[in-house]
Motif scaffolding. Structure first.
Motif, mmCIF file in Angstrom:
data_model
loop_
_atom_site.group_PDB
_atom_site.id
_atom_site.type_symbol
_atom_site.label_atom_id
_atom_site.label_comp_id
_atom_site.label_asym_id
_atom_site.label_seq_id
_atom_site.Cartn_x
_atom_site.Cartn_y
_atom_site.Cartn_z
ATOM 1 N N PHE A 469 0.854 -1.187 0.000
ATOM 2 C CA PHE A 469 0.000 0.000 0.000
ATOM 3 C C PHE A 469 0.887 1.232 0.000
ATOM 4 O O PHE A 469 2.097 1.152 0.230
ATOM 5 N N SER A 470 0.291 2.370 -0.244
ATOM 6 C CA SER A 470 1.041 3.627 -0.277
ATOM 7 C C SER A 470 1.183 4.171 1.144
ATOM 8 O O SER A 470 0.229 4.170 1.916
ATOM 9 N N ARG A 471 2.383 4.628 1.470
ATOM 10 C CA ARG A 471 2.606 5.205 2.800
ATOM 11 C C ARG A 471 2.948 6.685 2.727
ATOM 12 O O ARG A 471 3.082 7.346 3.764
ATOM 13 N N ASP A 472 3.162 7.203 1.528
ATOM 14 C CA ASP A 472 3.606 8.587 1.355
ATOM 15 C C ASP A 472 2.420 9.531 1.230
ATOM 16 O O ASP A 472 1.402 9.204 0.591
ATOM 17 N N ALA A 473 2.572 10.715 1.817
ATOM 18 C CA ALA A 473 1.594 11.795 1.710
ATOM 19 C C ALA A 473 0.210 11.370 2.185
ATOM 20 O O ALA A 473 -0.813 11.722 1.596
ATOM 21 N N ILE A 474 0.173 10.588 3.270
ATOM 22 C CA ILE A 474 -1.108 10.195 3.862
ATOM 23 C C ILE A 474 -1.154 10.713 5.294
ATOM 24 O O ILE A 474 -0.284 10.400 6.111
ATOM 25 N N LEU A 475 -2.169 11.510 5.576
ATOM 26 C CA LEU A 475 -2.377 12.100 6.893
ATOM 27 C C LEU A 475 -3.465 11.303 7.606
ATOM 28 O O LEU A 475 -4.511 11.015 7.029
ATOM 29 N N THR A 476 -3.204 10.916 8.858
ATOM 30 C CA THR A 476 -4.207 10.177 9.626
ATOM 31 C C THR A 476 -4.604 10.973 10.860
ATOM 32 O O THR A 476 -3.766 11.613 11.504
ATOM 33 N N VAL A 477 -5.894 10.912 11.166
ATOM 34 C CA VAL A 477 -6.458 11.642 12.303
ATOM 35 C C VAL A 477 -7.389 10.698 13.055
ATOM 36 O O VAL A 477 -8.193 9.991 12.430
ATOM 37 N N LYS A 478 -7.286 10.672 14.380
ATOM 38 C CA LYS A 478 -8.165 9.837 15.181
ATOM 39 C C LYS A 478 -9.562 10.451 15.268
ATOM 40 O O LYS A 478 -9.721 11.664 15.365
ATOM 41 N N LEU A 479 -10.576 9.576 15.230
ATOM 42 C CA LEU A 479 -11.973 10.013 15.312
ATOM 43 C C LEU A 479 -12.519 9.667 16.688
ATOM 44 O O LEU A 479 -12.521 8.495 17.072
ATOM 45 N N PRO A 480 -12.988 10.652 17.443
ATOM 46 C CA PRO A 480 -13.529 10.360 18.775
ATOM 47 C C PRO A 480 -14.955 9.842 18.758
ATOM 48 O O PRO A 480 -15.477 9.413 19.790
ATOM 49 N N GLY A 481 -15.589 9.874 17.604
ATOM 50 C CA GLY A 481 -16.975 9.418 17.516
ATOM 51 C C GLY A 481 -17.396 9.216 16.068
ATOM 52 O O GLY A 481 -16.731 9.686 15.145
ATOM 53 N N ASN A 482 -18.479 8.487 15.870
ATOM 54 C CA ASN A 482 -19.008 8.276 14.519
ATOM 55 C C ASN A 482 -20.532 8.220 14.558
ATOM 56 O O ASN A 482 -21.168 7.354 13.949
ATOM 57 N N GLU A 483 -21.113 9.165 15.291
ATOM 58 C CA GLU A 483 -22.564 9.239 15.380
ATOM 59 C C GLU A 483 -23.155 9.603 14.016
ATOM 60 O O GLU A 483 -22.455 10.147 13.145
ATOM 61 N N PRO A 484 -24.439 9.281 13.791
ATOM 62 C CA PRO A 484 -25.075 9.607 12.494
ATOM 63 C C PRO A 484 -24.885 11.078 12.126
ATOM 64 O O PRO A 484 -25.136 11.973 12.932
ATOM 65 N N GLY A 485 -24.391 11.283 10.937
ATOM 66 C CA GLY A 485 -24.196 12.632 10.422
ATOM 67 C C GLY A 485 -22.810 13.188 10.650
ATOM 68 O O GLY A 485 -22.354 14.061 9.884
ATOM 69 N N GLN A 486 -22.089 12.711 11.664
ATOM 70 C CA GLN A 486 -20.771 13.272 11.976
ATOM 71 C C GLN A 486 -19.763 12.999 10.859
ATOM 72 O O GLN A 486 -19.071 13.910 10.387
ATOM 73 N N LEU A 487 -19.648 11.744 10.445
ATOM 74 C CA LEU A 487 -18.658 11.402 9.422
ATOM 75 C C LEU A 487 -19.027 12.035 8.082
ATOM 76 O O LEU A 487 -18.147 12.491 7.341
ATOM 77 N N GLU A 488 -20.318 12.073 7.767
ATOM 78 C CA GLU A 488 -20.751 12.679 6.511
ATOM 79 C C GLU A 488 -20.459 14.177 6.502
ATOM 80 O O GLU A 488 -20.016 14.734 5.480
ATOM 81 N N ASN A 489 -20.678 14.816 7.636
ATOM 82 C CA ASN A 489 -20.399 16.253 7.755
ATOM 83 C C ASN A 489 -18.910 16.539 7.580
ATOM 84 O O ASN A 489 -18.511 17.466 6.858
ATOM 85 N N LEU A 490 -18.071 15.699 8.225
ATOM 86 C CA LEU A 490 -16.624 15.894 8.128
ATOM 87 C C LEU A 490 -16.138 15.625 6.706
ATOM 88 O O LEU A 490 -15.290 16.365 6.183
ATOM 89 N N ARG A 491 -16.671 14.607 6.057
ATOM 90 C CA ARG A 491 -16.268 14.301 4.679
ATOM 91 C C ARG A 491 -16.601 15.463 3.741
ATOM 92 O O ARG A 491 -15.790 15.841 2.891
ATOM 93 N N ALA A 492 -17.770 16.040 3.917
ATOM 94 C CA ALA A 492 -18.193 17.140 3.042
ATOM 95 C C ALA A 492 -17.253 18.338 3.180
ATOM 96 O O ALA A 492 -16.932 19.010 2.190
ATOM 97 N N LYS A 493 -16.783 18.596 4.399
ATOM 98 C CA LYS A 493 -15.913 19.748 4.618
ATOM 99 C C LYS A 493 -14.498 19.506 4.089
ATOM 100 O O LYS A 493 -13.854 20.427 3.579
ATOM 101 N N LEU A 494 -14.015 18.265 4.205
ATOM 102 C CA LEU A 494 -12.643 17.983 3.805
ATOM 103 C C LEU A 494 -12.505 17.674 2.318
ATOM 104 O O LEU A 494 -11.463 17.948 1.720
ATOM 105 N N ALA A 495 -13.531 17.088 1.742
ATOM 106 C CA ALA A 495 -13.446 16.681 0.331
ATOM 107 C C ALA A 495 -13.273 17.889 -0.581
ATOM 108 O O ALA A 495 -12.731 17.765 -1.688
#
Length: 809
Positions: A469-495
């Protein structure tokens, strides 16, 4: 008499000041290395020894009877109550510790702006019972072990109490963990020492562990969490062998007959946990016992090379001091008096070297401590133990370095010495001795050099190996929760960020120190195979974000639960399929699911663990409840450091707006993977440093011997030049013998270096091959350094006017 000896020693050292400086420098480096390595070894060997009953405390391991056997530190949650029921004598000497991986501790008022938040790493927070303190020794400042009896209570260490509450009394105050549950402070304990495998500073009551959700289901005998571990204190009447034999029937009683055939419990001594590299500990720091003894041996070898320097130079000067010995004997000196005189000279040099070594060690320790991951304040080089060790080392060095030369010098016959005939009777002996000592020095140096070269290429392999797999230029961030709407909201802002190529939510990255292993049943087989699979819950963007290669089939469809499966090549081969296409469409049950799920794809193998381990059968699938990591593949970043800083600010803003009650933290994947090999990197850096020091000490001695040879052969060089010898010829005359000696040292050190490094490499499933040119490179480096050392004095002697040489007495 002693004052007379001392004055005479000082005069002799002044008269031969250049050799004295070389000796002191060599001994200083050798002694400093010994002191530093002694401190490091003593620190490592002291882990967990501060507990009164350390020799009777054990950690329970779940061991898979596969080949080879695989130990697991995690124990199923219901095992705790079952053990207390079946072993009543251990009821209060048995406990479970359930670590909280990463958590945010909130302290303060109710308004978000008034709260103080602290992101605590692994190994700081744990759930614990009052019984925990029956096993492990802590000094209680306030409260007692019973402080952890009631739900929603917490005990803090003194340093965490100061961190959270400053100078105010923390008793009765509240902290909040992960914005999920409140705990009231009911006790304060002294912080654990640095030499503890239990670096916990926050003890949450075990009575709240189920409500918090930090363990497997209360009645699940199949699932375990590696951070939930059981420890027990065996009474003197119960031996380790007897306890382990009783655990065999315990497994049969509580586990299914099928599981009992392929699983057992074992007990690991507390004092072995720090040295067990095949299991983890809460401090996340292990050092193999082989590494510790290797450091001790290298320290001894380097001190021996420094002593060899002294012997070399002393025997080289023996002929020059022959007349001095003859005069002293004629004037009535006995051999014992001369022996004490020459040992006195050595003791003066050694005393100076001891004081300088302590200074050098003190200056070097912050660097070495950082290299070995030892806290700077955890040890003191001026402790009584270290000072006594250094004093004893000084005495030992005086005897090792000074006794033989003193014995030889004091044994001269006065008549021969005064006639100057010692040169012919003793030269061959001294020359043979010096040759042997130089060979010994360079054998040690080349052994370290061979190890350094092989370790360098193995570490380079770790950095550049294809992990699937690729290891270069990949940023990882820990998620403290995954309640309904949270991940979708974060994806929309970062994408929408131009620097983000793709992003994925998953449990972990492809390679991780935290893994979920589970059983499976393929195509309605009658029983589970005798091996499990590593689960990688992830969304549909996982393959694209991490650059996994799909070999057959397709990606799975979006879902919040397990719907479709993708497996790796190793899984296909373990099931006996020759072609990845053959498994597409097959079904299996996995992760405790009652319904079979379809395999829709096969990915190229990727390393789920570090390169120490073989690739395991792995399964990718959707399961939103386990998404705790955000991975982002970044586009080519413009603007350098400034551009990356701007991107991180944008990511943090988006993340913080989604999780306002938590603390943002991030890692780059390549740096995370590099942390897998921190222990090896430190070993490599340490041996590289020691190899340089050993070579330098060896070259000091070589320089001194060549200097003496050039001085003693002044007339010979003058005659040779008068008869037409060139500078190159004179240089070769001096160099050829030493090149031969280094070559002989290579012959001695190469087989030993090959064997030791072969054993070291055997720990890694993926490793380099030891090749012949590595030994040639080591020899070439040693020979090159030896020639450079010899060249200055030999060329200087060759350039002296022969007329002046022939006039020299």
């Amino acid at each position: 008499m002693l004052i007379s000896y001392f004055k005479t020693a000082i005069r002799a050292l002044k008269r031969n000041w250049s050799y004295s400086v070389i000796n002191v420098l060599g001994l200083t480096l050798g002694l400093a290395c010994c002191v530093v390595l002694f401190v490091a070894v003593r620190y490592e060997l002291s882990f967990d020894r501060h507990h009164r009953h350390a020799d009777r405390i054990y950690r329970m391991l779940g061991v898979s009877k596969s080949s080879p056997e695989t130990p697991n530190t995690g124990i199923t949650f219901p095992a705790l109550a079952a053990l207390r029921n079946d072993f009543p004598e251990l009821k209060h000497q048995l406990t479970m510790v359930s670590r909280v991986r990463r958590a945010v501790v909130s302290v303060g008022g109710t308004a978000a702006t008034e709260k103080k938040r602290f992101q605590e790493p692994d190994g700081v927070i744990t759930f614990a019972e009052p019984e925990y303190f029956n096993l492990f020794d802590y000094e209680w400042k306030k409260g007692s072990p019973q402080s952890l009896t009631n739900p929603n209570t917490v005990v803090l260490s003194e340093r965490m109490a100061r961190k959270y509450f400053g100078n105010t009394d923390p008793m009765g105050k509240t902290i909040r963990i992960d914005n999920q549950m409140d705990f009231v402070v009911t006790g304060i304990v002294q912080a654990p020492p640095a030499t503890s495998s239990f670096p916990f500073d926050v003890f949450l009551t075990h009575a709240s562990v189920v409500a918090f959700g930090n363990t497997s289901p209360i009645d699940d005998w199949k699932s375990s969490y590696g951070g939930a571990q059981i420890y027990l204190l065996l009474p003197p009447s119960l031996t380790l062998a007897r306890m382990e034999s009783q655990l065999v029937s315990f497994v049969k009683k509580y586990h299914s007959p099928e599981d009992a055939k392929k699983f057992k419990y074992a007990l690991q001594p507390l004092t072995d946990i720090h040295f067990a590299t095949n299991t983890t500990n809460f401090a996340r720091r292990s050092v193999s016992i082989e590494m510790i003894w290797a450091m001790a041996l290298i320290g001894i070898f380097i001190l021996v090379t420094a002593c060899i320097n002294f012997v070399n130079l002393a025997t080289a000067q023996a002929i020059r001091r022959a007349r001095e010995v003859g005069v002293r004997k004629v004037l009535g000196s006995t051999r014992s008096q001369l022996l004490r005189q020459f040992l006195g000279e050595t003791s003066v040099l050694t005393s100076i070297a001891v004081m300088l070594a302590l200074l050098v060690a003190e200056l070097a320790w912050p660097y070495v401590g950082d290299l070995l991951n030892i806290p700077t304040g955890a040890v003191s080089l001026f402790s009584p133990v270290i000072l006594v060790f250094l004093a004893g080392l000084g005495v030992l060095t005086t005897v090792l370095a000074g006794f033989y030369p003193a014995l030889i010098l004091s044994g001269y016959q006065p008549i021969l010495a005064l006639k100057g005939k010692m040169k012919t009777t003793r030269s061959a002996h001294y020359f043979t001795l010096r040759r042997g000592l130089i060979i010994g020095q360079f054998a040690v140096s080349q052994f370290l050099l061979i190890g350094t070269i092989i370790a360098y290429y193995q570490m380079d392999y770790f950095r550049s190996a294809d992990l699937g797999f690729s290891r270069d230029a990949i940023l990882t961030v820990k998620l403290p929760g995954n309640e309904p709407g949270q991940l979708e909201n974060l994806r929309a802002k970062l994408a929408g960020l131009p620097s983000v190529q793709s992003l994925s939510f998953s449990m972990t990255t492809p390679s991780s120190a935290f893994n979920w292993s589970t059983g499976f049943r393929f195509e309605n087989q009658e029983k589970d195979p005798d091996y499990g699979v590593v689960m990688r819950p992830a969304d549909t963007s996982y393959i694209r974000t991490y650059g996994l290669k799909l070999l057959a089939g397709r990606n799975y469809l979006p879902a919040d639960t397990i719907r479709e499966l993708i497996v790796n090549e190793t899984f296909v081969k373990r099931l006996g399929f020759q072609n990845p296409e053959q498994i597409i469409g097959k079904k299996m049950k996995v992760a405790g699911e009652d319904i079979e799920k379809q395999i829709v794809g096969v990915v190229k193998d990727f390393n789920v663990f570090s390169l120490r381990d073989q690739v395991e059968p792995s399964v990718l699938t959707t399961q939103r409840g386990n998404y705790t990591t955000l991975g982002m593949k970044l586009a080519g970043q413009e603007g350098g450091v400034k551009g990356i800083s701007q991107l991180l600010k944008e990511v943090e803003t988006a993340w913080q707006s989604t999780f306002p009650e938590f603390v943002f933290s991030y890692e780059f994947l390549d740096e995370t993977l590099a942390n897998f090999y921190q222990g090896e990197e430190r070993s490599y850096a340490l041996f590289r440093l020691l190899a340089v020091i050993a070579l330098f000490i060896g070259c000091l001695g070589l320089y001194g011997v060549v200097s003496f040879m050039a001085e003693s052969r002044t007339k010979e060089i003058g005659i040779r030049k008068s008869l037409g010898a060139t500078t190159a010829h004179i240089f070769g005359l001096f160099s050829i013998d030493f090149v031969k000696l280094v070559g002989m040292a290579m012959v001695i050190s190469s087989p030993l270096g090959w064997y030791v490094m072969k054993q070291w490499l055997s720990k890694f499933a993926y490793r380099i091959e030891i090749e012949w040119w590595m030994f040639v490179l080591s020899g070439a480096i040693a020979i090159g350094i030896a020639i450079l050392t010899v060249s200055y004095q030999s060329i200087r002697a060759a350039l002296v006017n022969p007329v002046k040489s022939l006039k020299t007495e």
